[in-house]
Design a protein around this motif. Structure first.
Motif, PDB file in Angstrom:
ATOM      1  N   HIS A  46      60.659  42.456  37.530  1.00 30.96           N
ATOM      2  CA  HIS A  46      61.632  42.986  38.483  1.00 30.96           C
ATOM      3  C   HIS A  46      62.932  43.382  37.779  1.00 30.96           C
ATOM      4  O   HIS A  46      63.524  44.424  38.089  1.00 30.96           O
ATOM      5  CB  HIS A  46      61.906  41.953  39.582  1.00 30.96           C
ATOM      6  N   ASP A  47      63.402  42.578  36.836  1.00 28.34           N
ATOM      7  CA  ASP A  47      64.632  42.883  36.104  1.00 28.34           C
ATOM      8  C   ASP A  47      64.507  44.191  35.330  1.00 28.34           C
ATOM      9  O   ASP A  47      65.436  44.998  35.287  1.00 28.34           O
ATOM     10  CB  ASP A  47      64.972  41.756  35.115  1.00 28.34           C
ATOM     11  N   ILE A  48      63.357  44.378  34.721  1.00 29.59           N
ATOM     12  CA  ILE A  48      63.128  45.588  33.929  1.00 29.59           C
ATOM     13  C   ILE A  48      63.083  46.816  34.834  1.00 29.59           C
ATOM     14  O   ILE A  48      63.730  47.824  34.572  1.00 29.59           O
ATOM     15  CB  ILE A  48      61.833  45.436  33.101  1.00 29.59           C
ATOM     16  N   LEU A  49      62.339  46.729  35.929  1.00 28.41           N
ATOM     17  CA  LEU A  49      62.223  47.870  36.842  1.00 28.41           C
ATOM     18  C   LEU A  49      63.535  48.168  37.569  1.00 28.41           C
ATOM     19  O   LEU A  49      63.817  49.322  37.891  1.00 28.41           O
ATOM     20  CB  LEU A  49      61.093  47.627  37.840  1.00 28.41           C
ATOM     21  N   THR A  50      64.340  47.151  37.804  1.00 30.21           N
ATOM     22  CA  THR A  50      65.650  47.366  38.432  1.00 30.21           C
ATOM     23  C   THR A  50      66.563  48.156  37.501  1.00 30.21           C
ATOM     24  O   THR A  50      67.335  49.004  37.951  1.00 30.21           O
ATOM     25  CB  THR A  50      66.296  46.010  38.798  1.00 30.21           C
ATOM     26  N   ALA A  51      66.481  47.895  36.204  1.00 28.29           N
ATOM     27  CA  ALA A  51      67.317  48.608  35.237  1.00 28.29           C
ATOM     28  C   ALA A  51      66.758  49.993  34.921  1.00 28.29           C
ATOM     29  O   ALA A  51      67.491  50.981  34.902  1.00 28.29           O
ATOM     30  CB  ALA A  51      67.445  47.787  33.950  1.00 28.29           C
ATOM     31  N   PHE A  52      65.463  50.066  34.681  1.00 31.59           N
ATOM     32  CA  PHE A  52      64.835  51.323  34.258  1.00 31.59           C
ATOM     33  C   PHE A  52      64.338  52.113  35.473  1.00 31.59           C
ATOM     34  O   PHE A  52      63.140  52.334  35.635  1.00 31.59           O
ATOM     35  CB  PHE A  52      63.693  51.031  33.280  1.00 31.59           C
ATOM     36  N   THR A  53      65.258  52.557  36.311  1.00 28.47           N
ATOM     37  CA  THR A  53      64.887  53.234  37.558  1.00 28.47           C
ATOM     38  C   THR A  53      64.245  54.601  37.338  1.00 28.47           C
ATOM     39  O   THR A  53      63.512  55.069  38.198  1.00 28.47           O
ATOM     40  CB  THR A  53      66.121  53.399  38.465  1.00 28.47           C
ATOM     41  N   ALA A  54      64.505  55.233  36.203  1.00 33.82           N
ATOM     42  CA  ALA A  54      63.923  56.548  35.923  1.00 33.82           C
ATOM     43  C   ALA A  54      62.563  56.422  35.230  1.00 33.82           C
ATOM     44  O   ALA A  54      61.987  57.422  34.819  1.00 33.82           O
ATOM     45  CB  ALA A  54      64.876  57.368  35.067  1.00 33.82           C
TER      46      ALA A  54
END
Length: 193
Positions: free
Chosen positions: A150-158
């Protein structure tokens, strides 16, 4: 940590070499040779940067710690190392086909994680890949940090998550061997019509 001589991540580099090699083998299969340009995010003293160069990548290693970068330059004079903050990547680095983050992202707070992701996105060639190794959430998080999917996907939105695999814990001492490390593979989010 460098000043104190406490760099446990460097000990993991030797133990993790087969695991890292397997991840890079998967990433390189089907790519033309040479494979392109790679950016090693948070390269430290160059634990993984030389492996990318050996494999034919035109690689740049970046780290915010000048002493670590200087040591990497001395050890590997043919490789480009730059003092740079992963949360403020300079456009002068050029663009890249592969971003390797082994344990860097997980040590950042949410705002800095988003900044790293924006910088990576700005420097990404079409079809680029992010390979990230991060420790998972555990009761040892204060000691070894970590990042959940979740942390990774929250940051890497593109970006979109292409693959998640458990990382080998051989060679990891306690408590790092209790953190469920994972390899994340991300690609640019495709626009659907």
């Amino acid at each position: 940590m460098y000043r104190l001589g406490m760099t446990p991540w460097e000990g993991y580099a030797a133990a993790a070499a087969p695991s890292v090699a397997a991840v890079l083998d998967r990433e390189e299969s089907g790519r033309e040779r040479p494979p392109g340009r790679a950016l090693d995010l948070g390269c430290g003293r160059g634990q993984y940067t030389p492996e990318l160069a050996r494999r034919g990548w035109d690689v740049v290693g970046v780290d915010v710690v000048p002493r670590a970068v200087e040591e990497a330059r001395r050890r590997d004079p043919g490789i480009r190392y730059e003092v740079a903050d992963v949360t403020d990547l300079p456009v002068g680095l050029g663009t890249f086909d592969l971003f390797l983050d082994i344990g860097c992202f997980q040590g950042l707070d949410p705002a800095h994680r988003a900044a790293e992701a924006r910088g990576v996105t700005a420097l990404a060639n079409p079809g680029a890949t992010v390979l990230m190794l991060a420790f998972g959430a555990s009761k040892w998080r204060r000691l070894v940090e970590g990042a959940a999917e979740h942390d990774i996907l929250t940051a890497f939105t593109a970006w979109e998550l292409l693959d998640v695999r458990e990382a080998d814990t051989a060679g990891l001492g306690f408590p790092m061997n209790r953190t469920s490390p994972r390899w994340y593979r991300l690609g640019p989010r495709t626009v659907r019509a």
